[in-house]
Scaffold this motif. Sequence first.
Motif, PDB file in Angstrom:
ATOM      1  N   ILE A 170       0.842  -1.201   0.000  1.00 11.32           N
ATOM      2  CA  ILE A 170       0.000   0.000   0.000  1.00 11.32           C
ATOM      3  C   ILE A 170       0.877   1.252   0.000  1.00 11.32           C
ATOM      4  O   ILE A 170       0.619   2.211  -0.734  1.00 11.32           O
ATOM      5  CB  ILE A 170      -0.960  -0.019   1.203  1.00 11.32           C
ATOM      6  N   ARG A 171       1.911   1.273   0.810  1.00  6.86           N
ATOM      7  CA  ARG A 171       2.810   2.434   0.831  1.00  6.86           C
ATOM      8  C   ARG A 171       3.505   2.624  -0.506  1.00  6.86           C
ATOM      9  O   ARG A 171       3.662   3.750  -0.988  1.00  6.86           O
ATOM     10  CB  ARG A 171       3.849   2.279   1.938  1.00  6.86           C
ATOM     11  N   LEU A 172       3.950   1.511  -1.104  1.00  5.95           N
ATOM     12  CA  LEU A 172       4.625   1.591  -2.389  1.00  5.95           C
ATOM     13  C   LEU A 172       3.695   2.144  -3.462  1.00  5.95           C
ATOM     14  O   LEU A 172       4.066   3.040  -4.223  1.00  5.95           O
ATOM     15  CB  LEU A 172       5.159   0.217  -2.795  1.00  5.95           C
ATOM     16  N   LEU A 173       2.469   1.623  -3.514  1.00  3.78           N
ATOM     17  CA  LEU A 173       1.514   2.093  -4.515  1.00  3.78           C
ATOM     18  C   LEU A 173       1.135   3.552  -4.289  1.00  3.78           C
ATOM     19  O   LEU A 173       1.039   4.332  -5.243  1.00  3.78           O
ATOM     20  CB  LEU A 173       0.262   1.216  -4.502  1.00  3.78           C
ATOM     21  N   GLY A 193       3.697  10.307  -6.737  1.00  2.00           N
ATOM     22  CA  GLY A 193       4.729  10.764  -7.669  1.00  2.00           C
ATOM     23  C   GLY A 193       4.159  11.046  -9.044  1.00  2.00           C
ATOM     24  O   GLY A 193       4.493  12.054  -9.679  1.00  2.00           O
ATOM     25  N   SER A 194       3.265  10.177  -9.501  1.00  2.00           N
ATOM     26  CA  SER A 194       2.630  10.384 -10.803  1.00  2.00           C
ATOM     27  C   SER A 194       1.746  11.622 -10.785  1.00  2.00           C
ATOM     28  O   SER A 194       1.714  12.383 -11.752  1.00  2.00           O
ATOM     29  CB  SER A 194       1.792   9.162 -11.182  1.00  2.00           C
ATOM     30  N   ALA A 195       1.024  11.815  -9.693  1.00  2.00           N
ATOM     31  CA  ALA A 195       0.159  12.994  -9.587  1.00  2.00           C
ATOM     32  C   ALA A 195       0.986  14.276  -9.597  1.00  2.00           C
ATOM     33  O   ALA A 195       0.616  15.257 -10.237  1.00  2.00           O
ATOM     34  CB  ALA A 195      -0.682  12.908  -8.316  1.00  2.00           C
ATOM     35  N   VAL A 196       2.113  14.261  -8.905  1.00  4.03           N
ATOM     36  CA  VAL A 196       2.977  15.443  -8.873  1.00  4.03           C
ATOM     37  C   VAL A 196       3.530  15.735 -10.270  1.00  4.03           C
ATOM     38  O   VAL A 196       3.552  16.891 -10.702  1.00  4.03           O
ATOM     39  CB  VAL A 196       4.117  15.241  -7.848  1.00  4.03           C
TER      40      VAL A 196
END
Length: 75
Positions: A13-16, A22-25
Amino acid sequence: MPAVVLLLRSVVIRLLSSKLAGSAVQFLRRILTVVAWHLGSALRHIWDRVQSQECKEAILGCVLCILNMQKKVDN
């Protein structure tokens, strides 16, 4: 055994969530870059069309006021 599954689940869950964040940023950075480019282009077009020195000074005064307001928000 259940403790291992819970640990693995929390790691996944933390990894996802970190990858999604990161993708949102990156997505927001791209969007903001495009918006800033279009806004800059529009402002250059307006600037070129303005003939009066007084109008140009008024525009610069407004821009400086907006930037100053942004600076106060950051503090």
